[in-house]
Design a protein around this motif. Structure first.
Motif, PDB file in Angstrom:
ATOM      1  N   VAL A 122      14.642  33.436  17.380  1.00  0.00           N
ATOM      2  CA  VAL A 122      13.846  32.217  17.538  1.00  0.00           C
ATOM      3  C   VAL A 122      14.762  31.059  17.921  1.00  0.00           C
ATOM      4  O   VAL A 122      15.680  30.729  17.174  1.00  0.00           O
ATOM      5  CB  VAL A 122      13.098  31.872  16.235  1.00  0.00           C
ATOM      6  N   PRO A 123      14.542  30.418  19.074  1.00  0.00           N
ATOM      7  CA  PRO A 123      15.372  29.274  19.464  1.00  0.00           C
ATOM      8  C   PRO A 123      15.012  28.028  18.672  1.00  0.00           C
ATOM      9  O   PRO A 123      13.941  27.956  18.055  1.00  0.00           O
ATOM     10  CB  PRO A 123      15.046  29.100  20.950  1.00  0.00           C
ATOM     11  N   VAL A 124      15.889  27.062  18.696  1.00  0.00           N
ATOM     12  CA  VAL A 124      15.623  25.786  18.047  1.00  0.00           C
ATOM     13  C   VAL A 124      14.643  24.992  18.898  1.00  0.00           C
ATOM     14  O   VAL A 124      14.820  24.862  20.106  1.00  0.00           O
ATOM     15  CB  VAL A 124      16.926  24.981  17.863  1.00  0.00           C
ATOM     16  N   GLY A 125      13.605  24.457  18.290  1.00  0.00           N
ATOM     17  CA  GLY A 125      12.601  23.702  19.030  1.00  0.00           C
ATOM     18  C   GLY A 125      13.108  22.320  19.412  1.00  0.00           C
ATOM     19  O   GLY A 125      13.860  21.691  18.674  1.00  0.00           O
ATOM     20  N   ARG A 126      12.681  21.857  20.578  1.00  0.00           N
ATOM     21  CA  ARG A 126      13.035  20.526  21.026  1.00  0.00           C
ATOM     22  C   ARG A 126      11.991  19.526  20.541  1.00  0.00           C
ATOM     23  O   ARG A 126      10.888  19.898  20.130  1.00  0.00           O
ATOM     24  CB  ARG A 126      13.133  20.475  22.550  1.00  0.00           C
ATOM     25  N   ASP A 127      12.353  18.244  20.610  1.00  0.00           N
ATOM     26  CA  ASP A 127      11.446  17.185  20.167  1.00  0.00           C
ATOM     27  C   ASP A 127      10.503  16.809  21.306  1.00  0.00           C
ATOM     28  O   ASP A 127      10.631  15.756  21.921  1.00  0.00           O
ATOM     29  CB  ASP A 127      12.242  15.955  19.717  1.00  0.00           C
ATOM     30  N   GLN A 128       9.563  17.710  21.611  1.00  0.00           N
ATOM     31  CA  GLN A 128       8.586  17.459  22.655  1.00  0.00           C
ATOM     32  C   GLN A 128       7.222  17.189  22.034  1.00  0.00           C
ATOM     33  O   GLN A 128       6.835  17.828  21.056  1.00  0.00           O
ATOM     34  CB  GLN A 128       8.474  18.660  23.602  1.00  0.00           C
ATOM     35  N   ARG A 129       6.502  16.263  22.641  1.00  0.00           N
ATOM     36  CA  ARG A 129       5.168  15.932  22.145  1.00  0.00           C
ATOM     37  C   ARG A 129       4.194  17.055  22.476  1.00  0.00           C
ATOM     38  O   ARG A 129       4.162  17.547  23.605  1.00  0.00           O
ATOM     39  CB  ARG A 129       4.687  14.617  22.778  1.00  0.00           C
ATOM     40  N   ALA A 130       3.415  17.475  21.519  1.00  0.00           N
ATOM     41  CA  ALA A 130       2.429  18.527  21.750  1.00  0.00           C
ATOM     42  C   ALA A 130       1.349  18.026  22.701  1.00  0.00           C
ATOM     43  O   ALA A 130       0.937  16.861  22.649  1.00  0.00           O
ATOM     44  CB  ALA A 130       1.794  18.957  20.431  1.00  0.00           C
ATOM     45  N   SER A 131       0.886  18.900  23.575  1.00  0.00           N
ATOM     46  CA  SER A 131      -0.157  18.543  24.531  1.00  0.00           C
ATOM     47  C   SER A 131      -1.493  18.391  23.834  1.00  0.00           C
ATOM     48  O   SER A 131      -1.724  18.937  22.748  1.00  0.00           O
ATOM     49  CB  SER A 131      -0.263  19.613  25.622  1.00  0.00           C
ATOM     50  N   THR A 132      -2.398  17.673  24.476  1.00  0.00           N
ATOM     51  CA  THR A 132      -3.739  17.520  23.930  1.00  0.00           C
ATOM     52  C   THR A 132      -4.504  18.829  24.074  1.00  0.00           C
ATOM     53  O   THR A 132      -4.115  19.713  24.849  1.00  0.00           O
ATOM     54  CB  THR A 132      -4.498  16.405  24.666  1.00  0.00           C
ATOM     55  N   ALA A 133      -5.599  18.948  23.356  1.00  0.00           N
ATOM     56  CA  ALA A 133      -6.434  20.152  23.436  1.00  0.00           C
ATOM     57  C   ALA A 133      -6.953  20.346  24.854  1.00  0.00           C
ATOM     58  O   ALA A 133      -7.000  21.476  25.364  1.00  0.00           O
ATOM     59  CB  ALA A 133      -7.598  20.036  22.447  1.00  0.00           C
ATOM     60  N   ASP A 134      -7.331  19.257  25.525  1.00  0.00           N
ATOM     61  CA  ASP A 134      -7.842  19.359  26.896  1.00  0.00           C
ATOM     62  C   ASP A 134      -6.758  19.851  27.850  1.00  0.00           C
ATOM     63  O   ASP A 134      -7.019  20.688  28.723  1.00  0.00           O
ATOM     64  CB  ASP A 134      -8.371  18.003  27.370  1.00  0.00           C
ATOM     65  N   ASP A 135      -5.534  19.326  27.709  1.00  0.00           N
ATOM     66  CA  ASP A 135      -4.440  19.749  28.582  1.00  0.00           C
ATOM     67  C   ASP A 135      -4.116  21.220  28.371  1.00  0.00           C
ATOM     68  O   ASP A 135      -3.836  21.950  29.327  1.00  0.00           O
ATOM     69  CB  ASP A 135      -3.192  18.900  28.314  1.00  0.00           C
TER      70      ASP A 135
END
Length: 269
Positions: free
Chosen positions: A241-254
């Motif tokens: 398992v790689p280390v996760g980056r600090d990315q914003r989760a996409s919306t449900a629609d996206d």
């Protein structure tokens, strides 16, 4: 057999550890400084220049005929052995009788066995009949029918008794292979590990099981039967398992839009 042991709506969030490390290595330093920024920019510029140089076509004379932006034919030509000769039940088949063919088979079979189609009886039967060896397909079919028809299991992941998502939501179950490795090989049988990431959950407003990412490695036992590689057994384990980056989760629609618009691939080694 594993069906994604901890997929029942659990979402894990990895928070940064101020004093810890990533994989037992050195600590992360400060995020930004003028010196580190200059270094990063310099590396990126050098990388872009190297890629441009490597992809430059022609005979090295510097002369150009026609559109200078048009890539040389050799830079876009397909290479390697054709991975498959056809399809059955929408699944690539007809793999080469070698290690490369076995790895291609394992990767594509992982995609099929981890797809949302496994939650529909008709398509599940077609997948199992296609990827499994004939002498094990019938028994595996019965095992999978019991597992995928369990109302408790379906309820836990947010589906109805027929494996359908609630109105206004989209069920997502996708496997994306990252790499393959042959651990043993002979002309009649082989063992191939497939490392992959899995997207699983429900996208849409009101989802209690949002689409999350997991990492697994599955080892497939394959046999050469009727001029193709077929699965006889498999074992699954977590990670790497790689280390996760600090990315914003996409919306449900996206997320729903992406799942509907982006198709899958035929995987080859």
């Amino acid at each position: 057999m594993s069906l994604g042991d901890d997929r029942e709506g659990q979402t894990r969030t990895r928070l940064p550890d101020a004093g810890g490390d990533v994989y037992g290595g050195a600590r992360r330093g400060g995020r930004s400084s003028s010196r580190s920024m200059i270094t990063v920019v310099g590396v990126v510029v050098l990388l872009i220049a190297a890629i441009a140089f490597a992809n430059r076509g022609g005979d090295g004379s510097g002369a150009s005929a026609g559109d200078e932006n048009k890539p040389d034919a050799s830079s876009t030509a397909a290479t390697g052995t054709r991975p498959v000769k056809g399809k059955s039940a929408g699944i690539p088949g007809g793999y080469g009788h070698d290690e490369q063919g076995a790895q291609s088979a394992a990767a594509n079979y992982a995609v099929a066995l981890g797809s949302a189609d496994m939650f529909n009886t008709t398509t599940r039967h077609a997948i199992v009949d296609t990827v499994y060896a004939p002498d094990v397909a019938a028994s595996r079919q019965a095992d999978l029918d019991n597992a995928y028809s369990s109302e408790q299991f379906l309820t836990n992941i947010g589906l109805d008794k027929n494996g359908a998502a609630p109105s206004g939501q989209t069920f997502v179950s996708r496997v994306i292979p990252v790499g393959t490795k042959v651990t043993s090989y002979s002309a009649s049988s082989t063992s191939v590990e497939v490392w992959y990431t899995s997207l699983f959950g429900l996208s849409g407003d009101g989802s209690k099981n949002p689409v999350s990412e997991s990492w697994y490695t599955t080892t497939y036992q394959l046999k050469w039967i009727e001029n193709d590689w077929k699965v006889t057994d498999f074992q699954q384990k977590d990670g790497p398992v790689p280390v996760g980056r600090d990315q914003r989760a996409s919306t449900a629609d996206d997320m729903t839009k992406a799942v509907e618009e982006f198709g899958g691939f035929t995987y080859a080694r």
